[in-house]
Design a protein around this motif. Structure first.
Motif, PDB file in Angstrom:
ATOM      1  N   LEU A   1       0.831  -1.205   0.000  1.00 36.50           N
ATOM      2  CA  LEU A   1       0.000   0.000   0.000  1.00 36.50           C
ATOM      3  C   LEU A   1       0.867   1.258   0.000  1.00 36.50           C
ATOM      4  N   VAL A   2       1.956   1.245   0.771  1.00 33.89           N
ATOM      5  CA  VAL A   2       2.866   2.390   0.795  1.00 33.89           C
ATOM      6  C   VAL A   2       3.520   2.570  -0.569  1.00 33.89           C
ATOM      7  N   ASN A   3       3.931   1.463  -1.181  1.00 35.41           N
ATOM      8  CA  ASN A   3       4.525   1.546  -2.522  1.00 35.41           C
ATOM      9  C   ASN A   3       3.520   2.076  -3.543  1.00 35.41           C
ATOM     10  N   ALA A   4       2.272   1.631  -3.429  1.00 30.56           N
ATOM     11  CA  ALA A   4       1.233   2.107  -4.348  1.00 30.56           C
ATOM     12  C   ALA A   4       1.000   3.602  -4.154  1.00 30.56           C
ATOM     13  N   ALA A   5       0.966   4.047  -2.894  1.00 30.31           N
ATOM     14  CA  ALA A   5       0.772   5.475  -2.612  1.00 30.31           C
ATOM     15  C   ALA A   5       1.920   6.298  -3.189  1.00 30.31           C
ATOM     16  N   TYR A   6       3.135   5.778  -3.084  1.00 25.63           N
ATOM     17  CA  TYR A   6       4.313   6.473  -3.609  1.00 25.63           C
ATOM     18  C   TYR A   6       4.199   6.650  -5.127  1.00 25.63           C
ATOM     19  N   VAL A   7       3.752   5.589  -5.819  1.00 26.78           N
ATOM     20  CA  VAL A   7       3.598   5.666  -7.273  1.00 26.78           C
ATOM     21  C   VAL A   7       2.471   6.627  -7.635  1.00 26.78           C
ATOM     22  N   ARG A   8       1.395   6.611  -6.868  1.00 22.65           N
ATOM     23  CA  ARG A   8       0.303   7.555  -7.136  1.00 22.65           C
ATOM     24  C   ARG A   8       0.811   8.990  -7.022  1.00 22.65           C
ATOM     25  N   ARG A   9       1.664   9.244  -6.058  1.00 23.72           N
ATOM     26  CA  ARG A   9       2.236  10.592  -5.913  1.00 23.72           C
ATOM     27  C   ARG A   9       3.044  10.968  -7.154  1.00 23.72           C
ATOM     28  N   LEU A  10       3.834  10.031  -7.683  1.00 26.46           N
ATOM     29  CA  LEU A  10       4.627  10.321  -8.872  1.00 26.46           C
ATOM     30  C   LEU A  10       3.723  10.571 -10.087  1.00 26.46           C
ATOM     31  N   LEU A  11       2.630   9.809 -10.182  1.00 27.39           N
ATOM     32  CA  LEU A  11       1.662  10.051 -11.258  1.00 27.39           C
ATOM     33  C   LEU A  11       1.020  11.432 -11.101  1.00 27.39           C
ATOM     34  N   ALA A  12       0.738  11.819  -9.855  1.00 30.52           N
ATOM     35  CA  ALA A  12       0.148  13.141  -9.599  1.00 30.52           C
ATOM     36  C   ALA A  12       1.120  14.252  -9.993  1.00 30.52           C
ATOM     37  N   LEU A  13       2.412  14.041  -9.752  1.00 29.42           N
ATOM     38  CA  LEU A  13       3.403  15.045 -10.140  1.00 29.42           C
ATOM     39  C   LEU A  13       3.451  15.200 -11.661  1.00 29.42           C
ATOM     40  N   GLN A  14       3.345  14.083 -12.374  1.00 29.74           N
ATOM     41  CA  GLN A  14       3.316  14.156 -13.836  1.00 29.74           C
ATOM     42  C   GLN A  14       2.100  14.939 -14.318  1.00 29.74           C
ATOM     43  N   LEU A  15       0.953  14.676 -13.704  1.00 30.12           N
ATOM     44  CA  LEU A  15      -0.257  15.397 -14.078  1.00 30.12           C
ATOM     45  C   LEU A  15      -0.125  16.894 -13.795  1.00 30.12           C
ATOM     46  N   ARG A  16       0.479  17.218 -12.666  1.00 25.40           N
ATOM     47  CA  ARG A  16       0.636  18.630 -12.316  1.00 25.40           C
ATOM     48  C   ARG A  16       1.518  19.349 -13.334  1.00 25.40           C
ATOM     49  N   LYS A  17       2.529  18.668 -13.844  1.00 23.75           N
ATOM     50  CA  LYS A  17       3.376  19.269 -14.875  1.00 23.75           C
ATOM     51  C   LYS A  17       2.574  19.538 -16.141  1.00 23.75           C
ATOM     52  N   LYS A  18       1.684  18.597 -16.487  1.00 22.93           N
ATOM     53  CA  LYS A  18       0.833  18.811 -17.664  1.00 22.93           C
ATOM     54  C   LYS A  18      -0.103  19.997 -17.439  1.00 22.93           C
ATOM     55  N   ILE A  19      -0.653  20.099 -16.234  1.00 19.01           N
ATOM     56  CA  ILE A  19      -1.545  21.219 -15.911  1.00 19.01           C
ATOM     57  C   ILE A  19      -0.795  22.543 -16.019  1.00 19.01           C
ATOM     58  N   ASP A  20       0.405  22.585 -15.441  1.00 21.64           N
ATOM     59  CA  ASP A  20       1.212  23.804 -15.493  1.00 21.64           C
ATOM     60  C   ASP A  20       1.576  24.170 -16.923  1.00 21.64           C
ATOM     61  N   ALA A  21       1.913  23.153 -17.733  1.00 23.79           N
ATOM     62  CA  ALA A  21       2.292  23.408 -19.130  1.00 23.79           C
ATOM     63  C   ALA A  21       1.120  23.985 -19.912  1.00 23.79           C
ATOM     64  N   GLN A  22      -0.075  23.447 -19.692  1.00 23.77           N
ATOM     65  CA  GLN A  22      -1.244  23.962 -20.410  1.00 23.77           C
ATOM     66  C   GLN A  22      -1.581  25.384 -19.964  1.00 23.77           C
ATOM     67  N   CYS A  23      -1.433  25.635 -18.679  1.00 25.41           N
ATOM     68  CA  CYS A  23      -1.700  26.998 -18.191  1.00 25.41           C
ATOM     69  C   CYS A  23      -0.696  27.993 -18.749  1.00 25.41           C
ATOM     70  N   ARG A  24       0.578  27.579 -18.873  1.00 30.95           N
ATOM     71  CA  ARG A  24       1.618  28.468 -19.406  1.00 30.95           C
ATOM     72  C   ARG A  24       1.438  28.716 -20.899  1.00 30.95           C
ATOM     73  N   SER A  25       0.863  27.718 -21.582  1.00 28.18           N
ATOM     74  CA  SER A  25       0.741  27.845 -23.036  1.00 28.18           C
ATOM     75  C   SER A  25      -0.195  28.973 -23.440  1.00 28.18           C
ATOM     76  N   GLY A  26      -1.091  29.373 -22.547  1.00 36.74           N
ATOM     77  CA  GLY A  26      -2.001  30.476 -22.827  1.00 36.74           C
ATOM     78  C   GLY A  26      -3.106  30.125 -23.795  1.00 36.74           C
ATOM     79  N   VAL A  27      -3.300  28.825 -24.066  1.00 37.04           N
ATOM     80  CA  VAL A  27      -4.375  28.404 -24.966  1.00 37.04           C
ATOM     81  C   VAL A  27      -5.717  28.674 -24.293  1.00 37.04           C
ATOM     82  N   GLU A  28      -6.601  29.328 -25.008  1.00 36.63           N
ATOM     83  CA  GLU A  28      -7.892  29.686 -24.441  1.00 36.63           C
ATOM     84  C   GLU A  28      -9.012  28.922 -25.132  1.00 36.63           C
TER      85      GLU A  28
END
Length: 607
Positions: free
Chosen positions: A321-348
């Protein structure tokens, strides 16, 4: 009175309980046929019926028996039956057998000639999933210290081995190693080779717990060699699961995966769910290292389901369960990078807004699931009083707090994780906690939280924590941990307060030397980010000028070549319209190396 989980037995309709263990190559098939012929002869001499051979078998009448008795009950029949059932890894039958022997075990007589043998067997059964160390400790306390002086040497060594496993299961690796050292030094007095194999097996695991991987591998290999010599295929497979992880720690991924597949093939027909769960969990950690987080999570989810078949509150399930939680955190970090990239792109537009909203919802759900995993893991660890496991839960919670910007909560969790690691003398947990504390202090510095005098305090704390993390990590043979500590030290040197680019470059170089070529996970990303920051701040021209003047510091030629490639290849890639094949042809290097360099420099996404 000992608590019992269940009573009763089940058996096949033909009166025999079939157990797996079939060979899978010609030599093993020949050995199996030889065993089959011997078994038939033995059974015919006893007038027993023969069933078609598929695996080693034990009579259902033997597994159906219950063991009654109070004070004075003979322990020999119990020990004999438990030993035979363990050899064929019939786990459910063995657990039921132990439950049925409740009265005899509760009244264990230390003067019984089979007491020491039974205690060691109970330790082995606890190891394969029966109850936990509290049960074993209850029984060991029935043997007074003065009784040891009268024990035959073989029984004394059995008792020391049972105590060694108790120490291992209560996270006292040092005590376990000390006891097993005594046993192995007196190895010629051990009653049989199987106990020597078991002593090496447990000692290897104790060294692994301490991060002493080279020593651990020596003992695990020795245990496997003895088991193979004794033609004990099932125990050999169990040992190979441990061996695979140690090989993986040395960068031998293919060999590790091959051993896991082999072990699974031997054990897949058994109900040895703890080891089968370990196989899936190990695969998850290997895949995670290559950056395939979704696949890693699938392996961890499967391991959780397998462990639950043995015990829904098993310690290994909590670890998964701890290992699964750790991987979920890494997946969340990847998603956050995508969110930040889309926000920076200025696409409306409505579509862009919907995409970002969907990503944010997924991000929140993944983080929520990670917290639920950690909460459940903590419940299991608390149930077993497993402080080290609790420390890992707290440590992972700290990173989740840091990721969402709650620096103070992250610092609190990191401090608690360090306290637990210190109490258990767990230098790996202590080093990880200090790395997290360094990251939290650096977050204060980077966000300019407070007056200048506060920034100096935060920056110096970050340096102190990163230096201690490095010292602690160096006391282990965990290369990744040492690399992570070097990265933490480099990030601190490169923060807004110190801006010590030469020290940051040195730390990055040290970390890179410890990474394997196939590494493609978050640690590699952190290293790439550090290198990128150093290059941007110190300037490529300064670096090339230093090299041309022969100022290379402690770098090897290979390290200088790698750094040069990280400067040149991305520039050529941009000029060649981001075509990897054209870069490979232009520079006469392999496409694989081009991709690796681009990932390390942060130009390509991982996974």
């Amino acid at each position: 009175m000992l608590p019992a989980n269940h009573k009763g037995w089940s058996s096949d309709s033909d009166g025999w309980t079939k157990l797996p263990g079939k060979g899978h190559n010609l030599d093993e098939m020949q050995k199996a046929l030889h065993r089959k012929a011997s078994l038939k002869r033995d059974l015919r001499s006893q007038g027993a019926q023969i069933t078609p051979y598929s695996a080693p078998m034990i009579p259902s009448s033997e597994t159906d028996q219950s063991f009654e008795g109070g004070t004075g009950a003979s322990l020999g029949p119990i020990a004999d039956a438990l030993c035979r059932t363990l050899q064929v890894r019939h786990i459910a039958a063995g657990k039921a057998m132990l439950d049925s022997a409740e009265a005899a075990l509760a009244n264990l007589n230390p003067d019984d000639p089979d007491a020491a043998r039974l205690l060691l067997l109970v330790a082995q059964w606890v190891d394969v999933g029966y109850r936990d160390h509290h049960f074993l400790n209850f029984l060991l306390l029935r043997v007074p210290a003065e009784r040891r002086k009268c024990l035959p040497i073989g029984d004394y060594l059995r008792l020391r081995m049972a105590e060694a496993y108790r120490a291992l299961s209560t996270e006292d690796a040092v005590a376990a190693i000390e006891s097993l050292d005594v046993v192995l030094k007196m190895g010629r007095d051990l009653p049989d080779d199987s106990l020597e194999a078991l002593a090496h097996f447990w000692k290897g695991r104790a060294h692994r717990k301490k991060g002493e991987y080279e020593t651990a591998l020596l003992h695990i290999v020795r245990a496997r060699e003895i088991a193979q010599k004794s033609h004990d295929e099932l125990f050999t497979a169990v040992i190979q699961v441990q061996e695979s992880w140690l090989l993986f720690q040395q960068g031998m991924r293919r060999e590790a995966l091959r051993l896991l597949t082999h072990a699974e093939h031997i054990l897949q027909g058994t109900d040895h769910f703890v080891v089968l769960g370990n196989i899936e969990s190990a695969r998850g950690r290997i895949v995670r290292r290559s950056g395939e987080y979704a696949r890693a999570l699938e392996h961890f989810d499967r391991s959780i389901a397998i462990y639950a078949k043995a015990d829904p509150n098993h310690l290994n399930l909590a670890r998964a369960l701890v290992n699964a939680a750790y991987v979920r955190r890494l997946l969340a970090l990847q998603l956050r990078k995508k969110i930040d990239a889309q926000c920076r792109s200025g696409v409306e537009g409505k579509s862009a807004g919907t995409d970002v909203g969907n990503l944010r919802s997924r991000h929140q759900q993944i983080c929520h699931d990670a917290i639920l995993d950690l909460r459940r893991a903590r419940q299991i660890y608390d149930m077993h009083s497993h402080l080290g496991g609790t420390g890992n839960v707290v440590f992972n919670l700290g990173y989740l707090h840091l990721d969402r910007g709650d620096i103070d909560r992250a610092r609190e969790e990191a401090a608690e994780a360090y306290r637990i690691g210190f109490e258990k003398n767990d230098r790996i947990l202590m080093a990880r906690a200090r790395i997290l504390q360094s990251a939290a202090e650096n977050a204060h510095v980077e966000e300019q939280l407070g007056e200048d005098v506060d920034l100096a305090v935060y920056a110096n704390r970050a340096r102190e924590h990163s230096e201690e993390a490095l010292n602690l990590a160096r006391d282990t043979q965990n290369r990744r941990l040492v690399a992570g500590a070097w990265i933490a030290r480099g990030i601190t040197a490169a923060n807004e307060f110190f801006q010590d680019w030469e020290e940051a470059r040195r730390c990055a170089s040290e970390a890179a030397s410890l990474m394997d070529a196939g590494d493609n996970d978050h640690l590699t990303e952190e290293l790439a980010s550090l290198k990128s920051r150093v290059v941007q701040a110190s300037g490529i021209a300064d670096m090339l000028r230093s090299w041309s003047e022969g100022t290379v510091g402690d770098k090897t030629f290979q390290q200088i070549t790698e750094e040069f490639a990280e400067i040149v290849i991305p520039k050529v890639w941009l000029r060649e319209e981001r075509r990897i094949s054209r870069v490979a042809e232009r520079l006469s290097v392999s496409p694989k190396k081009v991709r690796r360099i681009l990932r390390n420099a942060g130009y390509l996404q991982r996974g």
